[in-house]
Motif scaffolding. Structure first.
Motif, PDB file in Angstrom:
ATOM      1  N   VAL A  53       0.560  -1.233   0.140  1.00  0.00           N
ATOM      2  CA  VAL A  53       0.012  -0.018  -0.045  1.00  0.00           C
ATOM      3  C   VAL A  53       0.776   1.448   0.121  1.00  0.00           C
ATOM      4  CG1 VAL A  53      -1.630   1.110   1.493  1.00  0.00           C
ATOM      5  CG2 VAL A  53      -1.911  -1.289   1.013  1.00  0.00           C
ATOM      6  N   ALA A  54       2.085   1.281   0.810  1.00  0.00           N
ATOM      7  CA  ALA A  54       2.702   2.490   0.909  1.00  0.00           C
ATOM      8  C   ALA A  54       3.376   2.552  -0.684  1.00  0.00           C
ATOM      9  CB  ALA A  54       3.974   2.307   1.874  1.00  0.00           C
ATOM     10  N   SER A  55       3.960   1.318  -1.234  1.00  0.00           N
ATOM     11  CA  SER A  55       4.266   1.712  -2.735  1.00  0.00           C
ATOM     12  C   SER A  55       3.172   2.478  -3.615  1.00  0.00           C
ATOM     13  CB  SER A  55       4.657   0.203  -3.106  1.00  0.00           C
ATOM     14  OG  SER A  55       5.844  -0.015  -2.642  1.00  0.00           O
ATOM     15  N   LEU A  56       2.027   2.189  -3.412  1.00  0.00           N
ATOM     16  CA  LEU A  56       0.822   2.503  -4.409  1.00  0.00           C
ATOM     17  C   LEU A  56       0.663   3.833  -3.879  1.00  0.00           C
ATOM     18  CD1 LEU A  56      -1.550   2.169  -6.121  1.00  0.00           C
ATOM     19  CD2 LEU A  56      -2.936   1.452  -4.302  1.00  0.00           C
ATOM     20  N   ILE A  57       0.696   4.325  -2.726  1.00  0.00           N
ATOM     21  CA  ILE A  57       0.620   5.736  -2.310  1.00  0.00           C
ATOM     22  C   ILE A  57       1.691   6.683  -3.110  1.00  0.00           C
ATOM     23  CG2 ILE A  57       0.806   7.404  -0.365  1.00  0.00           C
ATOM     24  CD1 ILE A  57      -0.345   5.165   1.425  1.00  0.00           C
ATOM     25  N   ALA A  58       3.032   6.039  -3.066  1.00  0.00           N
ATOM     26  CA  ALA A  58       4.154   6.877  -3.353  1.00  0.00           C
ATOM     27  C   ALA A  58       4.099   6.737  -4.975  1.00  0.00           C
ATOM     28  CB  ALA A  58       5.247   6.258  -3.117  1.00  0.00           C
ATOM     29  N   THR A  61       1.200   9.393  -5.765  1.00  0.00           N
ATOM     30  CA  THR A  61       1.480  10.911  -5.391  1.00  0.00           C
ATOM     31  C   THR A  61       2.461  11.619  -6.398  1.00  0.00           C
ATOM     32  OG1 THR A  61       1.373  10.361  -3.344  1.00  0.00           O
ATOM     33  CG2 THR A  61       2.471  12.345  -3.547  1.00  0.00           C
ATOM     34  N   PHE A  62       3.170  10.744  -7.025  1.00  0.00           N
ATOM     35  CA  PHE A  62       4.559  11.467  -7.775  1.00  0.00           C
ATOM     36  C   PHE A  62       4.447  11.089  -9.000  1.00  0.00           C
ATOM     37  CE2 PHE A  62       6.063  11.335  -3.252  1.00  0.00           C
ATOM     38  CZ  PHE A  62       6.218  12.729  -3.105  1.00  0.00           C
ATOM     39  N   ASP A  63       4.554  11.843 -10.163  1.00  0.00           N
ATOM     40  CA  ASP A  63       4.559  11.524 -11.613  1.00  0.00           C
ATOM     41  C   ASP A  63       5.917  10.920 -11.922  1.00  0.00           C
ATOM     42  OD1 ASP A  63       2.077  12.779 -11.988  1.00  0.00           O
ATOM     43  OD2 ASP A  63       2.715  14.735 -12.223  1.00  0.00           O
ATOM     44  N   TYR A 141      12.012  11.410  -3.949  1.00  0.00           N
ATOM     45  CA  TYR A 141      10.734  11.535  -3.220  1.00  0.00           C
ATOM     46  C   TYR A 141       9.851  10.405  -3.326  1.00  0.00           C
ATOM     47  CZ  TYR A 141      11.749  16.678  -3.409  1.00  0.00           C
ATOM     48  OH  TYR A 141      12.453  17.909  -3.174  1.00  0.00           O
ATOM     49  N   THR A 142       9.845   9.626  -4.414  1.00  0.00           N
ATOM     50  CA  THR A 142       8.983   8.437  -4.460  1.00  0.00           C
ATOM     51  C   THR A 142       9.627   7.429  -3.634  1.00  0.00           C
ATOM     52  OG1 THR A 142       8.639   8.876  -6.749  1.00  0.00           O
ATOM     53  CG2 THR A 142       8.061   6.654  -5.827  1.00  0.00           C
ATOM     54  N   VAL A 143      10.869   7.050  -3.685  1.00  0.00           N
ATOM     55  CA  VAL A 143      11.584   6.050  -2.677  1.00  0.00           C
ATOM     56  C   VAL A 143      11.240   6.548  -1.095  1.00  0.00           C
ATOM     57  CG1 VAL A 143      13.597   4.822  -1.982  1.00  0.00           C
ATOM     58  CG2 VAL A 143      13.005   5.370  -4.404  1.00  0.00           C
ATOM     59  N   GLY A 144      11.560   7.810  -0.806  1.00  0.00           N
ATOM     60  CA  GLY A 144      11.362   8.178   0.433  1.00  0.00           C
ATOM     61  C   GLY A 144       9.968   8.043   1.144  1.00  0.00           C
ATOM     62  N   THR A 145       9.008   8.579   0.346  1.00  0.00           N
ATOM     63  CA  THR A 145       7.700   8.276   0.514  1.00  0.00           C
ATOM     64  C   THR A 145       7.188   6.835   0.962  1.00  0.00           C
ATOM     65  OG1 THR A 145       7.044  10.414  -0.703  1.00  0.00           O
ATOM     66  CG2 THR A 145       5.341   8.765  -0.075  1.00  0.00           C
TER      67      THR A 145
END
Length: 503
Positions: A53-58, A61-63, A141-145
């Motif tokens: 789910v965290a991967s899906l959120i990231a 969120t980011f293009d 940003y994607t990885v951190g999120t």
């Protein structure tokens, strides 16, 4: 309570295990307590799902989330495999490697959360290393999120699962460890009292095996059956136990504890040792082996240094911000008090603080103005066995005051004492200054500043006996830390909302 009133001579115990290694193919006896297996399976599923789910959120969120993956628009299979399979599996493996699924750390204490945090650091370090080694230009940003969201979701899963586990242990009496206590009767009873204070711990003593002979236990009321002269492993199987707790001096005979550990190999029975160090927490206890002899070192409590400075800074900042934000609440409460009973809004009483210094505590007034004059006629109805006068239905408290006490809003003005350095957010409760000297063990609680909340408050407040309240205060003094303070503050929220022990 059961009475020890009979004693049956048991047949000679079977030869004890001599420590010879068992065959690697030998199958261990099935463990009696198996609650942890479905619990761990649930954690595995939830942790994997949280990372996915965290991967899906990231990604949502980011293009630029697909940065670093070539031809992802034509064939996103590899990207999705990494995001929704390999990365969640990496989380599960890292958590397993850091023993966050070890049943010994599940359900109680901060160790489980610490191991989850270590697992998160390991995942972040691994992802960073792989990106550097393969020269993959990932979206930071994607990885951190993804990593931060996964850590927060996994911690949330653990908190919710622990809450359910505690409910089951408290209300149903399941998912616990059945313990057989070994030692002298006083030592076993002391350990029994300690482990049964908190049902959420899941430690359920079911029998006592005394080492000082049957005569020492004869005619004494005990909460569980007492045995003597029995083979320990046979007794554990008879009572359905899964844990043996060696109490105090039971392990004083050279080699006895080691032989007991050998005997339990492959039996599915856990062995724990409860040394004669009551109310001393883990951070102060260190095992230092010297020439094969494990020495248990007990450090002095930390009552100064950077940790204390950080605590003082946190107190002052939180008190200042709290007073500013709560100004409208203070005004509303003040108006309600004046309408209920004309008189002062605040009640100030001398209390004993740090190192015996006296200060005047700030509280919202919850009693009628003639409360002190009416106290003499109510002394015989005191429901507290200590220094404080307490009544569940005190006629001196007006209706609004009763609400303020139940919700703990009457204690909010103590933020003024915290800002002045007279009190702390967390600490022993401040006691009245008109009760003479604090003698004996009670005086030790003056080594730290009293607190708005404390271990006593999150453990029952006014429902506790005086001796129990003092024990909790002394435990806090001996084992306080900044992390422990934050834990107590978090637990205070639940206690205040439940209005437990407040009157």
């Amino acid at each position: 309570m059961r009475h020890v009133d009979s004693f049956e001579i048991q047949p000679p115990a079977p030869p004890s295990h001599n420590g010879v290694p068992r065959s690697a193919w030998a199958r261990a006896r099935r463990r009696v307590s198996r609650w942890h297996r479905p619990y761990i399976a649930l954690l595995l599923v939830l942790d994997f799902a949280a990372a996915a789910v965290a991967s899906l959120i990231a990604i949502q969120t980011f293009d630029q989330s697909r940065a670093g993956f070539y031809n992802v628009e034509q064939d996103p299979t590899w990207f999705h495999t990494v995001a929704f399979a390999l990365l969640p599996l990496g989380w599960v493996f890292s958590l397993w490697a850091n023993r966050s699924y070890d049943r010994r750390y599940l359900g109680l204490g901060p160790d489980e959360y610490k191991r989850v945090m270590r697992g998160g650091v390991a995942v972040a370090a691994t992802v960073s290393f792989l990106a550097f080694a393969t020269k993959t230009d990932l979206s930071r940003y994607t990885v951190g999120t993804a990593l931060l969201a996964a850590l927060l979701l996994i911690l949330l899963n653990r908190i919710l699962c622990r809450f359910v586990l505690h409910v089951v242990r408290r209300n149903i009496g399941q998912a616990g460890h059945r313990m057989v206590l070994i030692g002298t009767l006083p030592e076993c009873l002391e350990v029994y009292t300690a482990v049964t204070r908190n049902p959420s711990a899941g430690l359920v003593p079911v029998a006592i095996h005394v080492t000082d002979g049957y005569a020492a236990a004869k005619g004494i009321e005990t909460p569980v059956p007492v045995h003597a002269g029995r083979d320990v492993l046979a007794l554990v199987r008879e009572v359905g136990g899964d844990t043996i707790a060696v109490c105090g001096s039971a392990s004083s005979e050279p080699g006895e504890l080691r032989r007991l550990a050998w005997q339990l190999e492959g039996s599915g029975v856990d062995l724990v040792v409860a040394p004669q160090l009551t109310d001393i927490a883990g951070p102060r206890v260190h095992i230092r082996p010297i020439e094969g002899l494990p020495l248990l070192h007990v450090e002095e409590p930390t009552l100064s240094g950077p940790a204390l400075l950080a605590k003082n800074l946190m107190d002052r900042v939180a008190a200042g911000v709290g007073l500013l934000l709560l100004t409208p609440v203070f005004l509303a409460i003040a108006i309600a008090i004046r309408i209920s009973d004309p008189g002062p809004v605040f009640f100030r009483q001398p209390r004993v603080g740090h190192e015996g210094r006296t200060f005047r505590v700030w509280k919202f007034r919850t009693m009628y103005v003639d409360a002190e004059d009416r106290l003499a006629s109510l002394v015989d109805q005191n429901e507290n066995d200590g220094m404080l006068f307490k009544m569940k239905q005190d006629p001196r408290v007006f209706p609004v005051g009763r609400f303020l006490r139940a919700s703990s809003l009457d204690e909010l003005p103590q933020l003024i004492n915290v800002l002045n350095g007279e009190m702390s957010l967390v600490g022993p409760r401040p006691l009245p200054a008109d009760d003479g000297d604090f003698l004996g063990d009670v005086r030790r609680r003056l080594l730290v500043r009293p607190g708005m909340t404390g271990l006593w408050q999150v453990s029952g407040r006014s429902d506790l006996s005086w001796d129990e309240a003092v024990r909790l205060d002394l435990y806090y003094v001996d084992n306080w830390s900044l992390a422990y303070d934050l834990s107590i503050l978090w637990r205070t929220v639940g206690v205040v909302l439940a209005r437990k022990g407040a009157y």
